[in-house]
Design an enzyme around this catalytic site. Structure first.
Site, PDB file in Angstrom:
ATOM      1  N   HIS A 133       0.846  -1.211   0.000  1.00  0.00           N
ATOM      2  CA  HIS A 133       0.000   0.000   0.000  1.00  0.00           C
ATOM      3  C   HIS A 133       0.874   1.252   0.000  1.00  0.00           C
ATOM      4  CE1 HIS A 133      -4.181  -1.235   0.261  1.00  0.00           C
ATOM      5  NE2 HIS A 133      -3.877  -2.140   1.169  1.00  0.00           N
ATOM      6  N   ASP A 140      -7.601  -2.318  -1.985  1.00  0.00           N
ATOM      7  CA  ASP A 140      -8.577  -3.110  -1.250  1.00  0.00           C
ATOM      8  C   ASP A 140      -9.921  -2.861  -1.903  1.00  0.00           C
ATOM      9  OD1 ASP A 140      -6.622  -3.935   0.520  1.00  0.00           O
ATOM     10  OD2 ASP A 140      -7.037  -2.346   1.966  1.00  0.00           O
ATOM     11  N   GLU A 197      -6.961 -12.376   2.919  1.00  0.00           N
ATOM     12  CA  GLU A 197      -7.867 -11.230   2.766  1.00  0.00           C
ATOM     13  C   GLU A 197      -8.458 -11.234   1.364  1.00  0.00           C
ATOM     14  OE1 GLU A 197      -5.563  -7.753   3.635  1.00  0.00           O
ATOM     15  OE2 GLU A 197      -5.131  -8.368   5.705  1.00  0.00           O
ATOM     16  N   HIS A 200      -7.925  -7.870  -0.832  1.00  0.00           N
ATOM     17  CA  HIS A 200      -6.618  -7.229  -1.061  1.00  0.00           C
ATOM     18  C   HIS A 200      -5.941  -7.777  -2.312  1.00  0.00           C
ATOM     19  CE1 HIS A 200      -2.831  -5.262   0.414  1.00  0.00           C
ATOM     20  NE2 HIS A 200      -2.318  -6.187  -0.388  1.00  0.00           N
TER      21      HIS A 200
END
Length: 219
Positions: A133, A140, A197, A200
């Site tokens: 990120h 996301d 996740e 992501h």
């Protein structure tokens, strides 16, 4: 009739010349802009397309930190990430869906602020190393249908339990298919998924970019 044609001929030539000249100038400007912007430059996704839905969670208190850490809701990414994300979204749109964005590039100072609030690498990447990120190569996301309703992915965004894993078996068939749809088109568009996740995704070609603390102005 011939004399009438001769009378119009100069106007036709002038119009054609002017039109072609205008198109050439436009083409030159587009080419100049594309060559002037490097693939690793940070850009605002909204400046390139209006085809995304936004819910920038960390510009609100509706996140696992329960704290607003961004001053304003903007989605900045490196240009190459924007290009890949737009191409992925086109594929989803063809199927009747759109990408909804929760988070994009995150300046290192914001990562440090998040780490101060929750100093647990299970939930927040340690700013000493930085995350994708912080490199402008991660997003996301989820999917929404034509009415703007989020597809059922089994958990909420930023749910840090095994249920959020791509491989978690105890979810409905609908959830499985929704996750497969998201993962398949994203990985086919140059992104890697993150096993624990479902939301992501990392741009494969952005993994080695430098961590950045560049910030954007709130308008």
């Amino acid at each position: 009739m011939l004399s009438y044609f001769k009378l119009l001929l100069p106007f036709c030539i002038f119009f054609c010349f002017t039109s072609c000249k205008s198109q050439a100038i436009l083409s030159d400007k587009l080419e100049l802009n594309s060559s002037a912007t490097n693939d690793t430059t940070f850009v605002n996704l909204k400046e390139y397309t209006s085809d995304f839905v936004y819910d920038m969670k960390y510009a609100t208190e509706d996140n696992f930190l329960k704290t607003k850490v961004y001053d304003c809701a903007e989605c900045f990414l490196r240009l190459k990430t924007v290009k890949a994300l737009i191409e992925a979204n086109k594929k989803f749109i063809e199927k009747g869906y759109k990408i909804k964005i929760f988070d994009c590039y995150r300046p290192l100072d914001i990562q440090k602020k998040m780490w101060t609030i929750v100093s647990n690498p299970k939930y927040v990447a340690n700013p000493a190393k930085g995350s994708i990120h912080n490199r402008g190569g991660a997003v996301d996301i989820t999917l929404v249908d034509s009415s703007g309703t989020e597809l059922d992915m089994g958990t909420t965004f930023d749910f840090f339990g095994i249920e959020a894993s791509h491989n978690y078996p105890k979810v409905s068939e609908v959830v499985k298919q929704n996750r497969i749809l998201l993962k398949t088109l994203m990985t086919n568009s140059g992104f890697n998924s993150f096993d624990s996740e479902w939301w992501h995704y990392n741009l494969k070609s952005g993994l080695n970019d430098k961590v950045s603390n560049a910030k954007w102005d709130c308008k």
